[in-house]
Design a protein around this motif. Structure first.
Motif, mmCIF file in Angstrom:
data_model
loop_
_atom_site.group_PDB
_atom_site.id
_atom_site.type_symbol
_atom_site.label_atom_id
_atom_site.label_comp_id
_atom_site.label_asym_id
_atom_site.label_seq_id
_atom_site.Cartn_x
_atom_site.Cartn_y
_atom_site.Cartn_z
ATOM 1 N N UNK A 1 -5.820 1.312 0.742
ATOM 2 C CA UNK A 1 -5.790 1.772 2.127
ATOM 3 C C UNK A 1 -6.848 1.058 2.961
ATOM 4 N N UNK A 2 -8.005 0.806 2.359
ATOM 5 C CA UNK A 2 -9.071 0.120 3.093
ATOM 6 C C UNK A 2 -8.710 -1.338 3.357
ATOM 7 N N UNK A 3 -7.855 -1.913 2.515
ATOM 8 C CA UNK A 3 -7.435 -3.297 2.713
ATOM 9 C C UNK A 3 -6.344 -3.435 3.765
ATOM 10 N N UNK B 1 -3.774 -11.181 -1.875
ATOM 11 C CA UNK B 1 -3.935 -11.372 -3.319
ATOM 12 C C UNK B 1 -4.560 -10.165 -3.988
ATOM 13 N N UNK B 2 -5.565 -9.583 -3.340
ATOM 14 C CA UNK B 2 -6.201 -8.388 -3.886
ATOM 15 C C UNK B 2 -5.241 -7.200 -3.869
ATOM 16 N N UNK B 3 -4.446 -7.080 -2.818
ATOM 17 C CA UNK B 3 -3.477 -5.979 -2.736
ATOM 18 C C UNK B 3 -2.428 -6.084 -3.833
ATOM 19 N N UNK B 4 -1.989 -7.294 -4.127
ATOM 20 C CA UNK B 4 -1.018 -7.474 -5.211
ATOM 21 C C UNK B 4 -1.645 -7.074 -6.540
ATOM 22 N N UNK B 5 -2.896 -7.457 -6.754
ATOM 23 C CA UNK B 5 -3.583 -7.080 -8.000
ATOM 24 C C UNK B 5 -3.664 -5.561 -8.141
ATOM 25 N N UNK B 6 -4.017 -4.891 -7.071
ATOM 26 C CA UNK B 6 -4.161 -3.430 -7.126
ATOM 27 C C UNK B 6 -2.815 -2.736 -7.286
ATOM 28 N N UNK B 7 -1.790 -3.232 -6.585
ATOM 29 C CA UNK B 7 -0.463 -2.632 -6.726
ATOM 30 C C UNK B 7 0.050 -2.783 -8.157
ATOM 31 N N UNK B 8 -0.266 -3.890 -8.806
ATOM 32 C CA UNK B 8 0.100 -4.067 -10.218
ATOM 33 C C UNK B 8 -0.547 -2.982 -11.079
ATOM 34 N N UNK C 1 0.838 -1.204 0.000
ATOM 35 C CA UNK C 1 0.000 0.000 0.000
ATOM 36 C C UNK C 1 0.869 1.248 0.000
ATOM 37 N N UNK C 2 1.888 1.255 0.847
ATOM 38 C CA UNK C 2 2.794 2.408 0.877
ATOM 39 C C UNK C 2 3.527 2.557 -0.454
ATOM 40 N N UNK D 1 -4.943 7.007 -8.094
ATOM 41 C CA UNK D 1 -5.426 7.546 -6.828
ATOM 42 C C UNK D 1 -6.579 6.688 -6.291
ATOM 43 N N UNK D 2 -7.523 6.347 -7.160
ATOM 44 C CA UNK D 2 -8.655 5.523 -6.735
ATOM 45 C C UNK D 2 -8.182 4.142 -6.277
ATOM 46 N N UNK D 3 -7.211 3.592 -6.979
ATOM 47 C CA UNK D 3 -6.687 2.283 -6.610
ATOM 48 C C UNK D 3 -6.012 2.338 -5.249
ATOM 49 N N UNK D 4 -5.262 3.401 -4.981
ATOM 50 C CA UNK D 4 -4.626 3.565 -3.671
ATOM 51 C C UNK D 4 -5.668 3.697 -2.561
#
Length: 467
Positions: free
Chosen positions: A371-373, A403-410, A321-322, A364-367
């Motif tokens: 943050x909520x995760x 797994x969801x965080x990795x998808x979003x960071x990608x 996330x950071x 921005x929306x993805x971040x």
């Protein structure tokens, strides 16, 4: 692939599995010892007693004969959406790996039934969410019910009834509870996510180095000497410096902070990945079955409490996330002529064209979602089973969030790569040698940006082919 011990089972291998005769014999010897111990009639949790708050209830011989089958049937309370096939397979492989240690005391025939599932090309339909228990009994009931014709399988993306799809099999004493014990689901899925995260962090390094290079950032912060006392950081700084290359057009003594700290940010992600991998190794080598058959007797354990895995999944989510937030800040700076010396918003014609401003908005929306995760999964225990299970680790949920965080960071990395690609195109600056392969891959799927267009298409191509 011939398997002689649990250590030989490679979760990444797609090859057909074969359990060696020596391994099968060791499992058979242990199984005979288990049956001999059970024959004494001493109470054994979940075998000749009820489960959870009903563990004081002794089962008759007749009840015991159907109890192991009923354990799977009664606990399959989940539903769609199902795990992706790769994660479902990882759950089955992890269960087999734990059985091959002998702790569960299951029969070699049950292990061979798991091999039959893995070699069939089918995977069980396992719910992605809803494991609100001290262990993983709900998803594991779905994962292993198909062994005895209960539940559903995924075949070429279609859900089909499991009945009749596998060789007939009858669970023996203790085998139903063994299928439901421990945390093989979180362990197998976490192992899979470690590999995904390792691939992602390499792209994080390349994208960050690309941003450093294209804005002509001062290279002082990436001197490996700045990583003294921190080997992971020193190596990461060296990678960034090697990829970004020497300064060509220094634009000042200091770039914005989001550029200067790329080494520290990525080093923390690498540390978190390494620590999660160590936790996965501990989970595979430790005792997670309960009751486990250890030194010739049944021992109740708390191996189902996957706080080690959950905590390290949470740590990696926070690090990602950071990293995504810092990447998003760099994207914003890449749109600023004061930082890059390039046209505003990286538009070919600022004013008539909006450029990549909406690409930054997507990041921005993805971040915001990330943050909520980032709330720790293990915080917020709730009682179940009439108070018998009064805490949970939520390791199943923790690895799902990862797994969801990795998808979003990608997604964020894809946004930054698109911005770096366009910045180099507008600047006419030479691409450093360390970036040429990556930006060549980007150029292969992203046509030159000479006017506004639906940039979501470009990002989708990057996610499919590059990130």
């Amino acid at each position: 692939m011939l398997i002689n011990s649990a250590a030989d089972l490679d979760l990444a291998s797609p090859d057909p599995l074969e359990l060696s005769p020596a391994l099968l014999e060791r499992l058979r010897v242990t199984r005979e010892a288990v049956l001999s111990t059970l024959a004494t009639g001493a109470p054994v949790y979940g075998v000749n007693t009820g489960m959870g708050a009903l563990s004081k209830v002794r089962l008759t011989d007749s009840e015991q004969r159907t109890h192991q089958h009923n354990l799977l049937q009664a606990r399959a309370a989940g539903g769609a959406p199902w795990l992706p096939p790769a994660e479902a397979r990882a759950v089955v492989v992890a269960r087999l790996k734990t059985f091959l240690t002998g702790d569960a005391g299951v029969s070699p025939e049950l292990c061979l039934q798991l091999v039959a599932v893995l070699d069939s090309g089918m995977v069980p339909a396992i719910p992605a969410a809803g494991a609100g228990s001290a262990g993983e009994i709900i998803p594991l009931a779905h994962a292993f019910g198909p062994l005895v014709g209960i539940g559903s399988l995924l075949v070429d993306g279609t859900t089909v009834q499991a009945e009749g799809k596998l060789p007939p099999f009858e669970l023996g004493p203790k085998e139903g509870i063994s299928l439901l014990a421990g945390i093989p689901g979180a362990t197998g899925r976490a192992w899979l996510q470690v590999g995904n995260a390792r691939r992602l962090v390499e792209k994080l390094t390349l994208a960050g180095a690309g941003a450093v290079a294209v804005v002509g950032a001062n290279r002082d912060p990436y001197n490996p000497l700045c990583g003294r006392g921190d080997e992971v950081l020193a190596e990461e700084l060296g990678r960034i410096l090697a990829v970004a290359g020497p300064e060509v057009e220094p634009r000042g003594l200091q770039a914005p902070v989001s550029f200067r700290v790329v080494g520290q940010v990525n080093a923390q992600v690498r540390r978190a990945v390494g620590r999660l991998e160590e936790a996965v190794e501990r989970a595979f080598s430790g005792v997670t079955d309960s009751p486990a058959f250890l030194a010739g007797e049944f021992v109740g354990t708390a191996g189902f409490h996957g706080i080690d895995l959950a905590a390290h999944c949470d740590q990696l989510v926070a690090a990602l996330t950071h990293a995504a937030e810092v990447s998003t800040a760099r994207i914003h700076r890449l749109l600023d002529p004061a930082v890059t010396g390039l046209p505003a918003q990286l538009a070919a014609e600022p004013g008539p064209q909006a450029g990549l401003v909406t690409v930054h908005k997507r990041a921005v929306a993805t971040c915001h979602y990330l943050r909520r995760l980032a709330v720790p999964s293990a915080v917020g225990v709730m009682e179940t089973s009439n108070g018998q299970e009064d805490v949970q680790s939520f390791s199943w949920e923790a690895v799902g969030v990862l797994g969801e965080a990795i998808r979003l960071a990608r997604e964020v990395v894809a946004c930054e790569l698109l911005a770096v690609h366009q910045a180099f195109a507008l600047s006419k600056r030479p691409v450093p040698e360390g970036l040429q392969e990556l930006l060549g891959e980007v150029a292969d799927v992203v046509p030159p940006i000479v006017a506004d267009r639906p940039f979501g298409v470009d990002l989708a191509r990057l996610l499919e082919h590059v990130v």
